[in-house]
Enzyme design. Structure first.
Site, PDB file in Angstrom:
ATOM      1  CB  SER A  64      -0.944   0.209   0.713  1.00 29.70           C
ATOM      2  OG  SER A  64      -1.847   1.400   1.506  1.00 29.70           O
ATOM      3  CB  ALA A 371     -10.313  10.674   8.520  1.00 31.67           C
ATOM      4  CG  ASN A 372      -6.625   6.439   6.393  1.00 26.08           C
ATOM      5  OD1 ASN A 372      -8.408   5.649   5.268  1.00 26.08           O
ATOM      6  ND2 ASN A 372      -6.342   5.297   6.819  1.00 26.08           N
ATOM      7  N   PRO A 497      -1.757   1.577  20.188  1.00 31.61           N
ATOM      8  CG  PRO A 497      -2.330  -0.210  20.324  1.00 31.61           C
ATOM      9  CD  PRO A 497      -2.363   1.323  20.925  1.00 31.61           C
TER      10      PRO A 497
HETATM   11  C1  16G Z   1      -3.935   0.268   7.468  1.00 34.93           C
HETATM   12  C2  16G Z   1      -5.908  -0.610   6.960  1.00 34.93           C
HETATM   13  C3  16G Z   1      -6.334   1.136   7.837  1.00 34.93           C
HETATM   14  C4  16G Z   1      -5.488   1.841   8.434  1.00 34.93           C
HETATM   15  C5  16G Z   1      -4.156   1.912   8.154  1.00 34.93           C
HETATM   16  C6  16G Z   1      -3.546   2.248   9.539  1.00 34.93           C
HETATM   17  C7  16G Z   1      -6.635  -1.879   5.896  1.00 34.93           C
HETATM   18  C8  16G Z   1      -7.138  -2.568   4.233  1.00 34.93           C
HETATM   19  N1  16G Z   1      -5.874  -0.712   5.259  1.00 34.93           N
HETATM   20  O1  16G Z   1      -3.415   0.539   6.085  1.00 34.93           O
HETATM   21  O2  16G Z   1      -7.204   0.613   7.287  1.00 34.93           O
HETATM   22  O3  16G Z   1      -6.414   2.856   8.740  1.00 34.93           O
HETATM   23  O4  16G Z   1      -3.676   0.685   8.121  1.00 34.93           O
HETATM   24  O5  16G Z   1      -3.200   1.500  10.823  1.00 34.93           O
HETATM   25  O6  16G Z   1      -7.370  -2.625   6.461  1.00 34.93           O
HETATM   26  P1  16G Z   1      -2.622   2.044  12.066  1.00 34.93           P
HETATM   27  O7  16G Z   1      -2.692   2.844  12.925  1.00 34.93           O
HETATM   28  O8  16G Z   1      -3.775   0.743  12.570  1.00 34.93           O
HETATM   29  O9  16G Z   1      -0.859   1.668  11.723  1.00 34.93           O
HETATM   30 MG    MG Z   2      -3.832   1.212   0.742  1.00 37.06          MG
END
Ligand code: 16G
Ligand code: MG
Length: 566
Positions: A64, A371-372, A497
């Site tokens: 990603s 939001a992202n 986290p």
């Molecule tokens: C991944 C997730 C996204 C989430 C981001 C940050 C999927 C397909 N993508 O990109 O939803 O906002 O990670 O996650 O689920 P984090 O703050 O837990 O690192």
């Molecule tokens: Mg992505």
């Protein structure tokens, strides 16, 4: 199961000693050179999952928005959804098993999940444009083949396109044709139908600048653009011809830095958007006449979409139950606007698409966005049937609205959030409503907010509840946040986290009075406590904060923390 062959092939995809990885929020993600064994093993696991569900399973090779050197893999379940949680655990066990334990782990999973090993298996595979992706997807194929699974390798695809393929294949073609051509045709047909109905189709509505993060989105949008060019002309930037993937560009960069990507010329009031590296996120933005940058994130996208859907339902005379799903990162202004002005119920889930998607399925129409910029809308089968009937039976004005809704339903990728599909939905709505990007932005004003990530010795010391909005541990942290938050209007802060990186994320927002300072204090204060509890050995609080903020925080922290006792 030919255990001999598995052992032989597994040795060709050997696991580096001592490496432990976790199937996180969006699968496995780390440096590409550590992933060969994981890919092979996910090929094996996909076959078992396919046998168990008697359905096609997807495997996507992508990391990603991560840097180009990283890679990752995730499995896609039969209806195009994220892998079921119990299988995430199997994935973690299998990926971390030492060579000599592999067979036992495979047998354990098969037994626990009552997998009929005689059942046929079919796996579809997609990959992004990273230099490492082709070889890694070959390792997935090795895993599939050695367990006797059949496969189709789609090659380069966006993540949501692979979700779409899986969904199509497991619904007997009812959702669409499981080819890239089928995807382009389904979405473009719906989009062109919709934009034909728009009364304002001046240049302003017809052109859009797209930052493709130097990723797969550029390739796929270029292939697709001539299908919908009657309704929209797109100008692509960061198309991968020179820049590095996700470097200083893409949706994640724009959202987290709140500034435009490099490599894109923006004139005032021009509508622009950014995809992330695998094109499952989108954010919009523009520069106003004074040169100020305005970000239109997932919250405002959800607002635009849900208000449009609600208006259509009112016109058709249907009272369907519509809900919006957000995470703790949703700006407080968006939640208030949705609940108080639009009277739409809003729900909050944990971060990660699988949580939002699952909640959104509870409604006749569920709109979910992080939001992202990751999100989509889901329509229950009953709603789809009802709208189809209405589009044929109702009298003129209502029929027109029902037809519009029918096309909007086709335009959404209901398997996963999809930057290309969301972009076309947004463009259609703006054209149909005759809204400029500024008018859309003016629906409500975001509360000033900041986000920060901090490295700590062990991020697991922080645990949360209430959809990640309250910290349960370490003791004292939530109390400290509460004490501070209650002093400022409309303020909110939380610490959680990350599920994808070895960091802790901190978010804070407050009303615009003294916005910047207030928000920084919010962040500094809980972090100060947090870092005292779990800072990496040898790391001082201020140096960690200062590094994270690029020096910005240093002066503020000296001034604003001097009168606070920790
Ligand atoms: C991944 C997730 C996204 C989430 C981001 C940050 C999927 C397909 N993508 O990109 O939803 O906002 O990670 O996650 O689920 P984090 O703050 O837990 O690192
Ligand atoms: Mg992505």
């Amino acid at each position: 199961m030919d255990l001999g062959a598995i052992t032989k092939y597994s040795a060709l995809h050997a696991k580096p000693n001592g490496l432990i990885l976790q199937y996180g929020t969006a699968g496995f993600r780390t440096k590409a050179e550590h992933l060969d064994h994981v890919m092979f093993r996910m090929g094996l696991l996909a076959v078992l999952r396919s046998k168990q569900t008697k359905s096609t399973i997807g495997v996507m090779v992508t990391a990603s928005h991560n840097p180009e050197e990283d890679n990752g893999v995730k499995l896609v379940d039969p209806l195009g959804e994220m892998l079921a949680p119990s299988w995430e655990e199997h994935a973690t066990c299998l990926a971390n098993a030492e060579e000599q334990d592999m067979q036992r782990v495979l047998i354990d999973i098969s037994e626990k999940e009552a997998v009929n090993l005689q059942q046929d298996a079919f796996v579809v595979i997609g990959r992004d444009t990273r230099p490492s992706s082709e070889k890694l997807s070959q390792s997935v194929i090795d895993g599939v083949t050695v367990l006797g699974g059949q496969f189709h390798d789609y090659g380069l695809l966006t993540t949501p396109q692979l979700h779409y393929m899986v969904y199509c294949r497991n619904t007997g073609g009812r959702y669409g044709k499981a080819t890239i051509e089928g995807y382009y045709q389904k979405l473009s047909k719906a989009f062109v139908e919709l934009t034909k109905q728009a009364s304002c189709s001046g240049d302003e509505y017809r052109s859009l600048k797209v930052d493709c993060a130097n990723g797969i989105g550029a390739l796929k949008l270029r292939e697709m653009e001539h299908y919908f060019s009657q309704g929209l002309s797109v100008q692509l930037f960061n198309d991968g011809s020179k820049g590095k993937l996700n470097h200083l560009c893409g949706a994640d960069f724009v959202k987290s830095h709140q500034k435009p990507p490099q490599g894109m010329e923006i004139k005032s009031n021009e509508r622009c958007c950014s995809f992330d590296g695998d094109a499952d996120r989108i954010v919009y933005y523009y520069h106003d006449a004074d040169g100020h940058f305005h970000l239109i994130d997932g919250d405002k996208i959800a607002t635009l979409i849900s208000s449009f859907l609600k208006e259509l339902l009112v016109e058709i005379g249907e009272s369907l139950n519509i809900g919006v799903v957000q995470t703790a990162y949703a700006n407080g202004s968006s939640t208030r606007y949705l609940e108080e002005v639009m009277k739409v119920p809003v729900y909050c889930t944990k971060t990660g698409v699988k949580h939002l998607h699952h909640k959104a399925q509870e409604f006749d129409i569920g709109v979910y966005f992080e939001a992202n910029g990751h999100g989509t809308a889901l329509f229950s089968t009953a709603v789809e049937m009802k709208i189809k009937q209405s589009a044929e039976q109702l009298e003129d004005k209502k029929r027109k609205a029902a037809k519009m809704l029918e096309n909007i339903i086709d335009l959404f990728n209901q398997a996963a959030g999809d930057a290309i599909s969301d972009m076309l939905v947004i463009e259609a709505i703006l054209a149909l409503k005759g809204l400029t990007v500024q008018q859309w932005d003016a629906l409500y004003t975001d509360l000033p907010n900041r986000q920060l990530k901090v490295q700590v010795a062990d991020r697991r010391v922080i645990s949360t509840t209430d959809a990640e909005r309250q910290a349960v541990t370490p003791p004292g942290l939530q109390e400290a946040i509460n004490d501070l938050v209650k002093k400022y209007k409309l303020s909110r802060a939380f610490v959680r986290p990350s599920g994808t990186e070895d960091v802790v994320r901190v978010y804070a927002e407050a009303d615009s009075q003294g916005s910047r300072l207030v928000v920084w204090i919010f962040i500094i204060w809980p972090l100060h406590i947090l870092l005292k509890v779990c800072a990496k050995p040898g790391q001082s609080t201020v140096s960690a904060l200062n590094r994270e903020s690029g020096g910005d925080i240093w002066q503020l922290s000296c001034r604003s923390l001097s009168h606070l006792r920790v």
